[in-house]
Design an enzyme around this catalytic site. Sequence first.
Site, mmCIF file in Angstrom:
data_model
loop_
_atom_site.group_PDB
_atom_site.id
_atom_site.type_symbol
_atom_site.label_atom_id
_atom_site.label_comp_id
_atom_site.label_asym_id
_atom_site.label_seq_id
_atom_site.Cartn_x
_atom_site.Cartn_y
_atom_site.Cartn_z
ATOM 1 N N GLY A 121 0.856 -1.030 0.068
ATOM 2 C CA GLY A 121 -0.051 0.049 -0.119
ATOM 3 C C GLY A 121 0.942 1.252 0.011
ATOM 4 C CD GLU A 144 -8.866 -2.921 7.208
ATOM 5 O OE1 GLU A 144 -9.623 -2.280 6.366
ATOM 6 O OE2 GLU A 144 -7.856 -3.200 7.017
ATOM 7 N N GLY A 198 -6.675 -1.735 9.537
ATOM 8 C CA GLY A 198 -5.590 -2.480 10.197
ATOM 9 C C GLY A 198 -6.295 -3.745 10.419
ATOM 10 C CG ASP A 234 -1.820 -1.920 8.438
ATOM 11 O OD1 ASP A 234 -2.530 -0.909 8.424
ATOM 12 O OD2 ASP A 234 -1.926 -2.804 7.728
#
Length: 404
Positions: free
Chosen positions: A13, A237, A181, A138
Site C-alpha cells: 500500500g 476493520e 488495520g 499499519d
Amino acid sequence: MLHGKVLVAQGGGPTAVINQSMTGVVLEARKFRNVDLVYGAYHGVRGIINEDFLDLTQETSHNLEMVADTPSSALGSTRDKPDLKYCQEVFKVLQAHGIAYFFYIGGNDSSDTVRIVSEEARKAGYPLRCIHIPKTIDNDLVHNDHTPGFPSAARFVAQSFMGANLDNAALPGVYLAVVMGRHAGFLTAASALGKKFPDDGPHLIYVPERTFKVDGFLSDVKATMDKYGRCVVAVSEGIHDESGNPIITQLAKEIEKDAHGNIQLSGTGALADLLCQEIKDQLGIKRVRGDTFGYLQRSFVGCVSDVDQREAREVGEKAVQFAMWGQQDGSVTIQRTGFYSVDYKLLPLEAVAGKTRVMEDEFISASGTDVTDAFRLYLRPLLGKGMPDAFRLRSNRVPKVLGR
C-alpha cells in the site's frame, strides 16, 4: 563495495512518505563511484519481472525532492505476493541487468521477498546486496519502534476524529468510523489523540488485539449514550470474534475476497453500515452515522507528519549506507533512543520477514475499549508539529425565565 547498478522498488500500500524513502535511496546512491546507474522498478516486483525500469540516474535532484514531498508511490506498487518461483524469476532479471544493490521499500510481504531473493543470490554465488526498507501505515513490522507511513496516517486519523467529534457534539447521536488495520490496531488507536476534553470522542475504540462481541459493543454504546447523550466510536476493520473470524462474516450476507484469498476488509463500507444497522435495530437510536476511512488514510495530501517525512528519508539513506559499508543483507529498523530521538539498525532479514507486530498490552486499557496514557506518550511525538486543537465555549448558562 560491490560495483554495478542499483535497483529500488516500492511494494504494498502507498503511504504519504514512501517517496521520501525512494528519494533517499536515489540521491544517496548517486554519491558513490561504484554505482553505475540507479534504476527504479515500475510497479514493484511485477515491474522487475516485466523488466519495466526507469533510469533514475537521469532524474534531476530538484524533481526528486518535489516527488519526495508528494504522497503515494511514484514508482507505482503491486499487491503480488511472490513465492519461491516468483523470486527466482526476480533474481534472474536482477542478474541479467547487472544489479549489485537491490532496495525494496515495503511491509511484511516485501521483507520476505527480499529475504528469498537474497537467499537465491547467495546460492548462485552472485554478488548482490539486498536491503529491505520499512514502510506500512499499519505499524506492524516487528523490531521497529514505529514504521514510516504510520505517523502521517495516524495524524490523519486523529484529526479526522477530532472533526467528527465536533460534528457529533453539535448534532448528538452515534457516529462510527472504520479504520484500516487487519491484525494491528495502532491506526485505530490513533483516534484517541484527537481528544482534548474528558467527554470528547472517540468514547469507544475497538482494535483487533481484543475479541469483539456484538452484544458487548451494543451495551457499550448504550452506556455511553446514557452518560453523554452521544457516542463516537472508532473501529478497526480487523475486529474479530473468539474464534478469530472477522466480525463482518457474522453480519454480512455476502463476503468479498482479495487476490490472496483474504476477506476483503478495505475498500468497502460494509462493516460500518452493518454495525450502524445493529445499533439502530437493537438500541432504537435513530441518529446513527457511519463512515469508512478506507484509502483516504494512506496518501492524504496536506496531512503529513514532518517527523514521518524526515525518518522516511533517513531510512532510505541509511539503507544505502548499510549496503555500501556493511557486509550483510538486512532490514533497516527504527529504534527510539530518547524522549524523542531515533537511531537506525540493520537487522537480519529473517528477524523481520513475514512477521506481524500487534499493539502491546500496555497500550490498551483494561476495558479493551480505550488506549492508555502510555500509548498517547508513544504516539504524540510521531505526529509532528502543527497539530490542530479544538476548543469549546464555557458553559455559562443563563437562568431560565419561563422555567421551560
